[in-house]
Motif scaffolding. Structure first.
Motif, PDB file in Angstrom:
ATOM      1  N   UNK A 224     -30.442  -3.811   5.994  1.00 48.70           N
ATOM      2  CA  UNK A 224     -30.380  -2.747   6.999  1.00 48.70           C
ATOM      3  C   UNK A 224     -30.861  -1.462   6.339  1.00 48.70           C
ATOM      4  N   UNK A 225     -31.861  -0.834   6.943  1.00 48.04           N
ATOM      5  CA  UNK A 225     -32.473   0.363   6.344  1.00 48.04           C
ATOM      6  C   UNK A 225     -32.864   0.125   4.882  1.00 48.04           C
ATOM      7  N   UNK A 226     -33.439  -1.036   4.647  1.00 43.15           N
ATOM      8  CA  UNK A 226     -33.954  -1.437   3.320  1.00 43.15           C
ATOM      9  C   UNK A 226     -32.866  -1.726   2.298  1.00 43.15           C
ATOM     10  N   UNK A 250     -20.337  -2.709   3.001  1.00 44.30           N
ATOM     11  CA  UNK A 250     -20.012  -1.318   2.711  1.00 44.30           C
ATOM     12  C   UNK A 250     -21.235  -0.402   2.823  1.00 44.30           C
ATOM     13  N   UNK A 251     -22.326  -0.901   3.422  1.00 42.78           N
ATOM     14  CA  UNK A 251     -23.522  -0.063   3.488  1.00 42.78           C
ATOM     15  C   UNK A 251     -23.360   1.095   4.470  1.00 42.78           C
ATOM     16  N   UNK A 252     -22.353   0.981   5.368  1.00 40.96           N
ATOM     17  CA  UNK A 252     -22.119   2.031   6.347  1.00 40.96           C
ATOM     18  C   UNK A 252     -20.644   2.057   6.668  1.00 40.96           C
ATOM     19  N   UNK A 253     -20.156   3.234   7.065  1.00 46.79           N
ATOM     20  CA  UNK A 253     -18.714   3.359   7.335  1.00 46.79           C
ATOM     21  C   UNK A 253     -18.253   2.465   8.482  1.00 46.79           C
ATOM     22  N   UNK A 254     -19.184   2.084   9.390  1.00 47.78           N
ATOM     23  CA  UNK A 254     -18.793   1.220  10.507  1.00 47.78           C
ATOM     24  C   UNK A 254     -18.840  -0.264  10.128  1.00 47.78           C
ATOM     25  N   UNK A 255     -19.253  -0.579   8.935  1.00 44.89           N
ATOM     26  CA  UNK A 255     -19.272  -1.947   8.405  1.00 44.89           C
ATOM     27  C   UNK A 255     -20.347  -2.831   9.041  1.00 44.89           C
ATOM     28  N   UNK A 256     -20.505  -2.726  10.373  1.00 44.73           N
ATOM     29  CA  UNK A 256     -21.538  -3.469  11.096  1.00 44.73           C
ATOM     30  C   UNK A 256     -22.212  -2.504  12.062  1.00 44.73           C
ATOM     31  N   UNK A 257     -23.530  -2.537  12.116  1.00 48.91           N
ATOM     32  CA  UNK A 257     -24.277  -1.639  12.997  1.00 48.91           C
ATOM     33  C   UNK A 257     -24.673  -2.377  14.272  1.00 48.91           C
ATOM     34  N   UNK A 267     -31.275  -5.236  12.218  1.00 46.28           N
ATOM     35  CA  UNK A 267     -31.203  -5.800  10.874  1.00 46.28           C
ATOM     36  C   UNK A 267     -32.510  -6.547  10.594  1.00 46.28           C
ATOM     37  N   UNK A 268     -33.059  -6.347   9.427  1.00 46.31           N
ATOM     38  CA  UNK A 268     -34.205  -7.141   8.982  1.00 46.31           C
ATOM     39  C   UNK A 268     -33.692  -8.385   8.268  1.00 46.31           C
TER      40      UNK A 268
END
Length: 591
Positions: A224-226, A250-257, A267-268
């Motif tokens: 996600x976002x590289x 842990x790539x984002x505070x929401x855990x899943x985008x 997601x790629x």
């Protein structure tokens, strides 16, 4: 005199949802011939083609972009071009792919018959490896057979010599990209991707080609976002394998985008097939974490009610008809749709180019995917429709922007559905068949008119006066209890069926046309922008004021040939200031 039209060229990668690096575009100038007497096969044109006319593929001969521009119907046509195998691809399997060709397509390579495909809307392919010669130029010959039969899915294509009502010039032959893909015999043929936001996971269903053994491994890398989110490995033990991946990270505070209209997060994903630790296939794709469901008479997107404001989009262009002229043209339609305050399109009677779906995925435009209709009911029509509908669902399943399947519209192809048990059974069969392939999306059976079994009740009404509309619809049981025709002509349900609490959406209304004696539109035409906006606001506000109606679809995005009820002209210039349309769509109305 026929001349090459170089103004329009389709060079983009044609299948952006499933990308390999090794490919070759076959669009451009081909040789072409009509065969009105159907003598070509008997005369073995496939072995010694001597066609003298040029055509610009993938535009049909009826279009200006093809360089021919003849609207007369020709039932048999031929194409020919040469191609070389690039040196770096020598030794690989060669797959010939057609994104769409209407209607029966036969293929020869170097005089050898490869196969045929029936259907005008779905993508298809042939493995031509055994017929190609890697050391010299290869000759590709294609014959396409079409007809005016109402037993074949034809959508808005006319079946008589002249346009009428909202039916337009027919579409004959190759109308989407033709291309070669170079692959190993052992490969990943397809991956079905199913997100689940409730478990924060995604399921991959891999379809493999080749003799699977213990030496095979599939690596799946999700980013996600590289940033790499997850990388998992699977040792398949057969040609069909399934893997569920937990996406929490842990790539984002929401855990899943999640994927939404406002935030179309994607997601790629990269799929790598290895044999004895050697890479033998690699494909890139993407997916959106989104859920479509129904609860308490509402459509939910990611478990939240969504009010759908759709445009009826027929996907026609002046010089190219059903074929998008370019990525830029696709983006212009999407951007202008969103600029007018709509959050989705009902892609009407057309299976759209996958580039369109790709950009809807990226931009967050919701899509109702609707099948091209037959117009008569018979065993042949049932077979033609069912086969192609299955191909289309499988082809476009992974696109997150598609939130609704629409196999039937306004009783087209099932004209006696109100009382005919066979026709009712056919629609039920398609409903359950669709659900067996995809139980994640709503399926609408007979959008607009007499519904049988359906996840959404979709009604069509071109009433012009807001108060009249409100008075007719305010009593829910009158419409959904089949007490009155909802549009003066048609009942909401076929006989033997009744309302089960489904969401109700007005999926065709409006069709307001400016005065033009040479064009066709719905109802009374208007003379000024003010008259247009007054009617548009009045009827749209009336729809919004009905509590049980949870969305609408305005007819339509653009003018199409003789039909002049678009918000945009055929050349995509707005008839009304787009911000004024948006103001009406954005306005809240008391219910």
């Amino acid at each position: 005199m026929t001349t090459k039209n170089s103004t329009y060229q389709r060079t983009e990668y044609p299948r952006p949802q499933y990308v390999r690096e090794s490919w070759q575009n076959l669009n451009g100038t081909w040789k072409f011939s009509f065969d009105d007497n159907n003598e070509g096969e008997k005369a073995k044109w496939f072995a010694n083609p001597s066609f003298t006319t040029d055509i610009n593929v993938p535009f049909t001969y009826e279009t200006k972009a093809s360089g021919i521009g003849e609207e007369k119907f020709h039932p048999y046509i031929w194409y020919k071009r040469d191609f070389d195998i690039p040196e770096k691809e020598v030794g690989k399997n060669v797959i010939l792919r057609f994104q769409a060709s209407d209607y029966k397509t036969k293929v020869w390579v170097n005089g050898t018959f490869i196969g045929e495909h029936i259907g005008g809307n779905a993508a298809f392919s042939f493995d031509i490896t055994n017929a190609v010669v890697e050391t010299k130029s290869n000759e590709l010959v294609v014959k396409v057979e079409d007809s005016n039969s109402c037993y074949q899915p034809r959508g808005k294509q006319r079946w008589i010599d002249e346009n009428f009502g909202c039916w337009y010039v027919q579409n004959t032959g190759i109308w989407q990209t033709v291309w070669l893909e170079f692959v190993n015999k052992e490969r990943i043929d397809n991956v079905k991707i199913t997100p689940n936001i409730d478990t924060s996971s995604v399921v991959f269903e891999y379809k493999l080609n080749g003799e699977v053994d213990d030496s095979w491994r599939i690596d799946t890398t999700i980013s996600f976002n590289s940033q790499v989110v997850k990388k998992v490995s699977l040792n398949p033990n057969r040609s069909n394998a399934t893997y569920e991946v937990d996406l929490l990270s842990e790539i984002h505070e929401w855990k899943v985008m999640h994927w939404t209209s406002e935030h179309p997060n994607l997601y790629d994903v990269e799929f790598t097939l290895l044999k004895n630790n050697e890479v033998i296939d690699k494909v890139t794709s993407y997916f959106g974490m989104r859920k479509v469901s129904i609860k308490n008479g509402q459509v939910l997107l990611n478990n939240r009610p969504i009010y759908q404001k759709l445009l009826l989009d027929q996907g026609y262009w002046p010089d190219t008809m059903l074929t998008p002229p370019s990525d830029e043209a696709i983006l212009e339609d999407i951007d202008k749709t969103m600029a007018m305050g709509f959050n989705g399109v009902r892609k009407h009677q057309k299976i759209e180019d996958e580039r369109f779906l790709y950009w809807c995925d990226k931009k967050g435009l919701l899509v109702w995917s609707e099948m091209a209709a037959t117009y008569e009911f018979s065993d042949e029509a049932v077979e033609n429709f069912t086969k192609e509908w299955l191909e289309i669902m499988q082809q476009n399943y992974n696109h997150p922007s598609i939130i609704t399947w629409v196999p039937f519209n306004e009783s087209w192809g099932v004209p006696n559905i109100l009382t005919n048990k066979k026709q009712q059974a056919f629609t039920e069969a398609i409903y359950y068949l669709s659900k067996s392939l995809d139980n994640e999306r709503p399926v609408i059976v007979n959008d607009g008119w007499e519904h049988t079994i359906s996840d959404i009740i979709a009604l069509h009404d071109y009433e012009e006066v807001g108060k009249v509309f409100y008075d007719r619809y305010k009593e829910k049981d009158n419409i959904l209890g089949n007490k009155i025709p909802h549009n003066h002509q048609k009942y909401a349900f076929a006989e033997g069926y009744e309302y089960q609490g489904q969401p109700v959406i007005l999926t065709e209304y409006g069709g307001i046309a400016f005065k033009d004696e040479s064009g066709w539109g719905y109802g009374n035409q208007v003379a000024s922008e003010k008259e247009f906006l007054d009617r548009y606001k009045e009827i749209t506000d009336a729809i919004k004021s009905i509590p049980y109606i949870s969305g609408y679809c305005y007819t339509q995005t653009t003018d199409v040939q003789q039909e002049i009820n678009g918000l945009l002209n055929e050349d995509r210039t707005p008839k009304i200031a787009m911000e004024k349309i948006k103001e009406v769509n954005d306005a809240n109305v008391d219910k």
